[in-house]
Design an enzyme around this catalytic site. Structure first.
Site, PDB file in Angstrom:
ATOM      1  CB  SER A 125      -7.764  -8.400   9.621  1.00  0.00           C
ATOM      2  OG  SER A 125      -8.114  -7.042   9.518  1.00  0.00           O
ATOM      3  CB  SER A 126      -3.596  -5.212  12.427  1.00  0.00           C
ATOM      4  OG  SER A 126      -3.410  -4.180  13.336  1.00  0.00           O
ATOM      5  CD  GLU A 131       1.876  -1.342   8.351  1.00  0.00           C
ATOM      6  OE1 GLU A 131       0.683  -1.682   8.248  1.00  0.00           O
ATOM      7  OE2 GLU A 131       2.227  -0.215   8.750  1.00  0.00           O
ATOM      8  CB  CYS A 180      -0.894  -0.003   1.240  1.00  0.00           C
ATOM      9  SG  CYS A 180      -1.858   1.518   1.365  1.00  0.00           S
ATOM     10  CB  CYS A 223      -3.787   4.519   6.727  1.00  0.00           C
ATOM     11  SG  CYS A 223      -5.020   3.259   6.988  1.00  0.00           S
TER      12      CYS A 223
HETATM   13  S1  SF4 Z   1      -5.524  -0.201   5.945  1.00  0.00           S
HETATM   14 FE1  SF4 Z   1      -4.538   1.743   5.368  1.00  0.00          FE
HETATM   15  S2  SF4 Z   1      -2.357   1.243   5.135  1.00  0.00           S
HETATM   16 FE2  SF4 Z   1      -3.493  -0.707   5.138  1.00  0.00          FE
HETATM   17  S3  SF4 Z   1      -3.878  -1.132   2.981  1.00  0.00           S
HETATM   18 FE3  SF4 Z   1      -5.634   0.025   3.726  1.00  0.00          FE
HETATM   19  S4  SF4 Z   1      -5.172   2.192   3.253  1.00  0.00           S
HETATM   20 FE4  SF4 Z   1      -3.267   1.034   3.131  1.00  0.00          FE
END
Ligand code: SF4
Length: 314
Positions: free
Chosen positions: A229-230, A132, A102, A201
């Site tokens: 999934s955090s 991540e 991302c 984000c």
């Molecule tokens: S949750 Fe936020 S950082 Fe993660 S993929 Fe989606 S937009 Fe990107």
């Protein structure tokens, strides 16, 4: 039970974010361009439904590149980002790779690199072993980023040889918990350098704010999303921290707790950034089979973020 009326507060925004839409599109376009199979390193996004549907189109998921049997096929790196040694390894195998990291995770990678070049000791606020975090730490030489997970970690953290210090964060953390950690860091190191724009984000922030907005009114709260999934797991925590007495994650093996739901007047529903809307629809349909359902959509903000796929897939 069928006469029992239950109101659903449907939280919005919820579900897919721009980074997840882009990563899924990258896999689909790669399959169109190169044919099947294409390999994907790690779950492209943390959702079983998404992974299974891409498998059915010809994607093969692996955890590490050495597991790939046919290295003449392309490989896609997941949305969570990868350590620097992964593209280097792909080059050593002469593999074609497409990076679905991302752009908002890439932004954190660049921040960390710039801070390192400027001589900072870097603190990463995040969860140990999340892909991540592994990817962000892997942008720099071993030992140059220190992971901090909570305020206790801050209390025992020491600067290396009086270096100047800066922090970056994982993108999918709890906004409120992270504030506490940042405040503790600022108290201990008043000179600490902060990111120019915060790293959590927009999608994580919006989904949490939307849940926070309605949690207090709900007798129960349900978040559709996977256990790994955090941002989905954070939404469950946010619902409870914001005044809902009981919040649950509904994942691929979950059984719907109809017996508990029948004691509710109002329930809240949201979904993590990697969870497709079909999971929310299926959940609501299951509830409709047992109860009289009334739905109120509560949207706090409209999202219009779109990320482009890499030019070579256009
Ligand atoms: S949750 Fe936020 S950082 Fe993660 S993929 Fe989606 S937009 Fe990107």
């Amino acid at each position: 039970m069928k006469n029992k009326e239950i109101k659903i507060l449907l939280s919005a925004p919820r579900g897919f974010c721009a980074g997840v839409e882009r990563a899924i599109e990258i896999v689909k376009r790669s399959l169109e361009k190169y044919g099947a199979p294409v390999y994907v390193r790690h779950e492209i996004v943390h959702n079983k439904h998404v992974v299974d549907s891409l498998k059915s189109l010809g994607a093969i998921f692996v955890e590490e590149l050495h597991e790939i049997k046919d290295k003449s096929r392309p490989v896609i790196f997941s949305a969570h980002g990868v350590p620097k040694n992964v593209p280097i390894e792909a080059d050593s195998y002469k593999m074609e790779y497409i990076d679905a990291t991302c752009p908002l995770v890439s932004k954190v990678h660049r921040e960390a690199e710039n801070l390192y070049k400027a001589g900072y000791q870097i603190v990463l606020i995040g969860h140990n072993n999340h892909p991540e975090v592994i990817g962000t730490m892997g942008q720099l030489p071993d030992g140059t980023i220190d992971l901090i997970q909570d305020e206790h970690d801050v209390s025992v953290y020491e600067l290396h040889q009086n270096k100047k210090v800066a922090y970056v964060t994982q993108t999918t953390l709890s906004v409120d918990d992270t504030k506490g950690i940042i405040n503790a860091l600022k108290k201990k190191f008043p000179e600490i350098k902060e990111p120019f724009k915060e790293d959590i984000c927009y999608a994580t922030t919006n989904r949490q704010s939307a849940v926070k907005n309605i949690a207090k009114q709900c007798d129960m709260f349900f978040v559709l999303g996977s256990r790994n999934s955090s941002n989905s797991v954070r939404l469950v925590e946010v619902a409870e921290q914001s005044g809902c007495p009981h919040a649950e994650l509904i994942h691929s093996d979950s059984e719907i707790p109809f017996d508990k739901i029948q004691n509710c007047k109002i329930i809240g529903i949201s979904s993590g950034a990697s969870a497709p809307e079909i999971l929310v629809e299926n959940f609501i349909n299951s509830l409709k089979s047992k109860f009289k359902i009334k739905i109120d959509k509560i949207e706090i903000i409209k999202e219009n973020v779109v990320f482009k796929v890499p030019a070579k897939l256009n």
